[in-house]
Design a protein around this motif. Sequence first.
Motif, PDB file in Angstrom:
ATOM      1  N   TYR A 130       0.829  -1.210   0.000  1.00 31.40           N
ATOM      2  CA  TYR A 130       0.000   0.000   0.000  1.00 31.40           C
ATOM      3  C   TYR A 130       0.856   1.250   0.000  1.00 31.40           C
ATOM      4  O   TYR A 130       0.598   2.190  -0.769  1.00 31.40           O
ATOM      5  CB  TYR A 130      -0.932  -0.016   1.207  1.00 31.40           C
ATOM      6  N   LEU A 131       1.891   1.283   0.862  1.00 27.98           N
ATOM      7  CA  LEU A 131       2.765   2.462   0.933  1.00 27.98           C
ATOM      8  C   LEU A 131       3.499   2.680  -0.394  1.00 27.98           C
ATOM      9  O   LEU A 131       3.686   3.824  -0.820  1.00 27.98           O
ATOM     10  CB  LEU A 131       3.757   2.298   2.080  1.00 27.98           C
ATOM     11  N   GLU A 132       3.889   1.580  -1.029  1.00 22.94           N
ATOM     12  CA  GLU A 132       4.642   1.723  -2.287  1.00 22.94           C
ATOM     13  C   GLU A 132       3.743   2.293  -3.393  1.00 22.94           C
ATOM     14  O   GLU A 132       4.212   3.097  -4.203  1.00 22.94           O
ATOM     15  CB  GLU A 132       5.207   0.362  -2.697  1.00 22.94           C
ATOM     16  N   GLU A 133       2.488   1.882  -3.433  1.00 28.61           N
ATOM     17  CA  GLU A 133       1.591   2.363  -4.479  1.00 28.61           C
ATOM     18  C   GLU A 133       1.030   3.741  -4.174  1.00 28.61           C
ATOM     19  O   GLU A 133       0.942   4.595  -5.059  1.00 28.61           O
ATOM     20  CB  GLU A 133       0.434   1.382  -4.664  1.00 28.61           C
ATOM     21  N   SER A 186       9.841   3.005  -2.176  1.00 29.12           N
ATOM     22  CA  SER A 186      10.204   1.594  -2.331  1.00 29.12           C
ATOM     23  C   SER A 186      10.113   0.902  -0.978  1.00 29.12           C
ATOM     24  O   SER A 186      11.107   0.766  -0.270  1.00 29.12           O
ATOM     25  CB  SER A 186      11.609   1.478  -2.919  1.00 29.12           C
ATOM     26  N   ALA A 187       8.928   0.449  -0.635  1.00 33.02           N
ATOM     27  CA  ALA A 187       8.702  -0.128   0.690  1.00 33.02           C
ATOM     28  C   ALA A 187       8.927  -1.631   0.703  1.00 33.02           C
ATOM     29  O   ALA A 187       9.318  -2.194   1.730  1.00 33.02           O
ATOM     30  CB  ALA A 187       7.279   0.184   1.144  1.00 33.02           C
ATOM     31  N   LEU A 188       8.687  -2.330  -0.399  1.00 34.44           N
ATOM     32  CA  LEU A 188       8.782  -3.791  -0.398  1.00 34.44           C
ATOM     33  C   LEU A 188      10.223  -4.271  -0.249  1.00 34.44           C
ATOM     34  O   LEU A 188      10.470  -5.326   0.336  1.00 34.44           O
ATOM     35  CB  LEU A 188       8.165  -4.350  -1.691  1.00 34.44           C
ATOM     36  N   GLU A 189      11.170  -3.516  -0.745  1.00 34.37           N
ATOM     37  CA  GLU A 189      12.567  -3.956  -0.703  1.00 34.37           C
ATOM     38  C   GLU A 189      13.359  -3.279   0.414  1.00 34.37           C
ATOM     39  O   GLU A 189      14.561  -3.512   0.525  1.00 34.37           O
ATOM     40  CB  GLU A 189      13.224  -3.646  -2.058  1.00 34.37           C
TER      41      GLU A 189
END
Length: 552
Positions: free
Chosen positions: A237-240, A245-248
């Motif tokens: 959600y934060l990345e979109e 770049s929250a997932l990595e």
Amino acid sequence: MKKTGTYGSWDMAYWSRALLFAAFMALPLLLKAQEAPRVQSGVDTASIRIGEQIRWTVAVEVDTTAQVIFPEGQTFSPLETVEAFKTDTTRKMDRMLLQKTYALTQFDSGSYLLPTQRIEIDGRGFFTDSLLISVATVPVDTVNQKMYDIKPMMEVQAGIPGWLKWLLGILAVLLAAAGVAWYFLRKNRLSEQEAEALLPPFERAMRELKRLEQSRYLIQEEYKQYYTELTGIVRAYLEEEVHISALESTTAQLLEKLELLRDAGKLKLDEQTLVQFQKILETADLVKFARSRPELRAAEQDRLQVEQIVQKTREALPEPTEEELLQQEAYRKEWEARKKRKKIRIAAMAAGAVLLVALVASVAYFGVQNVKDSLFGTPSKSLLQGEWIASSYGYPPILLETPEVLVRREVPLPPEALEAISDLDAFAYDNPKAHLSISAISTTFNQADTPPDFEAAVDQALVGMERNGARNIITKQEEFTTVSGVKGVKVFGRGEFKQPGSGNYLKGKYTLLLFGGNGFLQQVFLSWEEGDSYAEEIVERILNTVEVKTVV
């Protein structure tokens, strides 16, 4: 100047040397052999029983250099050709005698006229005499022959009624159309995952958190999977939504990025929210990497806090820019356009199913060829159904009713023809697309007592057709009578005609009508493609309207 015709190049040479040259029957032959060919024919018997054979023999005496062509194929109709024997040749000095024998039969009783046959010698036609053949029935002995009783009636299973066949056919077509529509609808329908991927990031995150709440991870004490999905939902959600770049990122890196955005005024999150998020991320790290086992209540509480963090993050984001609003509007329009296209496809498939049912029903009732001709049309059908023209041509006049008016053709006459011919009127109509030709020719002679030579006219017409590439010409002859009772000669048959501009041949038919009296000759010539039912109707209608004036 040339005009393309039905089967060849209908130029001035064609008219003067082919059909129109038939009008010159009164001219003497300028070139004669030293001794004219002699043709004789006869049969071994003129009376047979059903199925028996007769031997018809033709003898031709010509110069040794002459080229002779005998009839081929079924040219003896109504008698049938059983076998054509080899030609027997006898030479004597500079002459030779050719004898050709044919075995003929007939399987119906009655009297049959063996038609005249055309023998071609050096390109010139010679005709044999016609003969009357009597075919008798085979006598049956009904007295001594044993007779049998009539067999009793047998019961047979009733077939399917016609209306039921129609109903079953229509149902089958509708089922097929429904199957095609269902296939395309299912093919174009979005899966649940695809539909969810099109949702806005906030709605998608809340739906995934709700699904996580209903999962059995905590009941089965699968904490690692539980916290992996929980942090994955909020990171995605934060990345979109926040565009980081929250997932990595690690926990520390992610928190640092959020603090930088807060300090820059791009994300209005309070300190307490960041502290709660940090605790959740640290707990998830312990569970995933240190195999920590938090309490059930704490795990549920972490999910509730993540929902609050997602909601606060959404509220903390600044108002969308005009560009973002335009992107959202474009997305909405694309979604509406997709739904509209889907409705159009369904309507098109339904209309296609109805048309398919109508097409199948029409083909079943009217036939494939009629439906095809009605949909696409043919040149000959257009001529047949169009407005016809009745007019008279030449002098003495020839009255015809045709699909189009015949146009006058100027034909230059050779000097030797001018000595015999007083006037020649030629009219013609050619339709290359429909493979149809119509011509009318009236010829008057200088000598009012000159009788018309029909045989010479037929001979010249056939020679003209061969010069224009025709081959395998079959000729038949019979008497023709107009509606008013004027008698004439009808020569008709079929052959293979060379198409203009190519080496291909087209099977066609022709009819030549000859009328006349002392001092004049009238001709009507028709040619068309074999197998064209509309052309056959055109020719039949024209022949039924032919009228001639026999008084000059």
